[in-house]
Design an enzyme around this catalytic site. Structure first.
Site, PDB file in Angstrom:
ATOM      1  N   ARG A   2       9.836   2.353  -2.295  1.00 24.13           N
ATOM      2  CA  ARG A   2       8.746   3.280  -2.018  1.00 24.13           C
ATOM      3  C   ARG A   2       9.323   4.690  -1.934  1.00 24.13           C
ATOM      4  NH1 ARG A   2       5.562   4.573   3.419  1.00 24.13           N
ATOM      5  NH2 ARG A   2       3.882   5.764   2.471  1.00 24.13           N
ATOM      6  N   ARG A  21      -1.639  12.930  13.798  1.00 19.48           N
ATOM      7  CA  ARG A  21      -1.798  14.124  12.955  1.00 19.48           C
ATOM      8  C   ARG A  21      -3.226  14.649  13.024  1.00 19.48           C
ATOM      9  NH1 ARG A  21       0.405  11.302   7.653  1.00 19.48           N
ATOM     10  NH2 ARG A  21       1.447   9.745   8.923  1.00 19.48           N
ATOM     11  N   GLU A  30      -9.218  -2.491   8.575  1.00 22.27           N
ATOM     12  CA  GLU A  30      -9.354  -3.945   8.488  1.00 22.27           C
ATOM     13  C   GLU A  30      -9.778  -4.573   9.816  1.00 22.27           C
ATOM     14  OE1 GLU A  30      -5.584  -5.348   6.896  1.00 22.27           O
ATOM     15  OE2 GLU A  30      -5.674  -3.767   5.387  1.00 22.27           O
TER      16      GLU A  30
END
Ligand code: AMP
Length: 419
Positions: A92, A242, A334
């Site tokens: 990644r 954030r 989810e």
């Protein structure tokens, strides 16, 4: 995908390495683990293979030592990497800038470009690269593929990608909107089309990736046309720590009048804002617990979080014109039925609603949560970034005709993702 074998997916952060050995065809995680607190006095390594879980507390001086310890654990606890037939390593990488529009086979040129993009992601690209360097040394016979968080958003139209600032300044410093979480948005948008039984080319959708970091995207026919994260993963939705969107003048104000330095402002917006800043907790489960106890700050935090989500749903509905699907994914998306209901409340006139019974509870499988009458289907689709990275790694390795990945594939340019 023709391969039989596994892919080692590596997500190398500033003080951690997450990894998973994935079967890209079955979609299963064969083994997984985490190296934590790299470079600190006390490190920790956790490795899981089937029912066996191993935890070790030991100092991990650097990424090289961490990855060496992981490979040793594969040998001791299993599965043995030789038996697992590792056909690729997928890495990644957070920032691909304007250089990478898709996954690429790692070579010296790719390493150099990821390094050059570090000023745009100083917290992420250097540790990503450290992982790549060490893994290439330790596993030299396997193709290494870099999968970029920004790549899916390479298609953003200029109107969505451009900040309205002096164009020369923007050009010189590569200031534009790159997005993030692209691997998840790409994966979930394809899964959504599959669940709806439609071709992704025919679906206009909004994907809401709500984890500790959170982002929204507008996707027309499988192609991203807008997203909430910008130059960095700070813009957009309210997140765990954030701020998301904020008037840039707040920064100027705090620097001029509150004596905050550039680093103070960075720390404030990235680590002391969002749910943490509003309610003192970054995990939504704890925010709910506080709100249930009558804590006014926690209630406001939930309201701000849901209000921002609703604004993005409205904005992206307008960007897309016709909206076929809204999909919630990641830790909050989810699991948190309250947030899902709050974000969609009062949008019936737009053809958007959530059915309380269908929405109730955590969702481990793709689930439609809207009533039958709506023009937009609302769903929960679990994301799986590791599987998405593994599959992209195999595709790149197969396209390059690398041994072990395919019987039939012709050699082809491996770096088709270079912009
Ligand atoms: P992720 O970054 O996708 O792993 O998501 C992590 C975040 O998901 C946590 O910080 C929590 O805020 C949220 N989360 C995880 N489980 C739940 C849950 N059962 N209910 C509400 N939020 C959850």
């Amino acid at each position: 995908m023709t391969s039989s074998g596994t892919v080692l997916v590596v997500n190398s952060g500033s003080s951690s390495i997450k990894y998973q050995l994935v079967d890209p065809v079955l979609g299963d995680a064969v083994a997984s683990g985490l190296v934590e607190r790299i470079g600190e006095e006390t490190g920790a390594i956790r490795h899981t293979f089937g029912d066996v879980k191993v935890e070790r507390d030991e100092p991990v001086p650097d990424h090289g030592a961490g990855l060496r310890a992981v490979l040793a654990l594969f040998g001791e606890v299993g599965p043995h990497l030789e038996d697992a037939n590792v056909i690729a390593v997928g890495h990644r990488v957070v920032q691909g800038g304007d250089q990478f529009s898709g996954p690429v086979l790692v070579d010296a040129d790719v390493v150099r470009k990821i390094d050059e993009l570090s000023p745009l992601a100083p917290l992420h690209n250097p540790p990503n690269l450290a992982g790549i360097r060490v893994a290439r040394e330790l596993l030299p016979d396997v193709p290494h593929v870099a999968v970029f968080d920004t790549a899916f958003f390479h298609t953003l139209p200029d109107a969505a990608a451009t900040y309205a600032i002096d164009r020369d300044v923007a050009r010189e410093h590569k200031v534009r909107r790159y997005g993030a979480h692209g691997t998840s948005h790409h994966f979930v948008s394809r899964e959504t089309a599959r669940v709806l039984g439609r071709r992704v080319e025919d679906v206009n959708q909004i994907v809401l990736h709500l984890g500790n970091g959170a982002s929204a995207s507008a996707i027309r026919g499988g192609v991203a046309v807008d997203t909430s994260m910008g130059l960095t993963p700070l813009e957009g939705l309210v997140m765990g720590t954030r701020s998301g969107d904020i008037d840039p003048a707040v920064l100027i104000h705090l620097q001029r009048n509150a004596g905050l330095s550039v680093d103070d402002v960075d720390d404030l917006l990235n680590r002391r804002s969002g749910l943490k800043g509003l309610a003192g907790e970054n995990d939504l489960r704890n925010v709910h617990a506080l709100a249930d106890d009558g804590n006014a700050d926690a209630r406001l935090a939930l309201d701000v979080y849901a209000h921002r989500l609703k604004k993005y749903i409205g904005a992206y509905h307008a960007v897309l014109g016709r909206l076929d699907a809204i999909t919630f994914t990641a830790g909050v998306g989810e699991n948190d039925d309250i947030v899902r209901a709050m974000a969609c409340a009062g949008l019936e006139a737009l053809g958007i609603a959530v059915d309380p019974h269908r929405n109730a509870g955590r969702k481990k499988e793709p689930t439609i949560i809207s009533p039958d009458w709506t023009s937009t289907v609302v769903l929960v689709v679990p994301t799986n970034e590791e599987l998405a990275i593994a599959r992209q790694a195999v595709e790149v390795a197969e396209a390059a005709g690398l041994p072990g990945t395919s019987d039939e594939s012709d050699p082809a340019p491996a770096s088709a993702g270079h912009a």
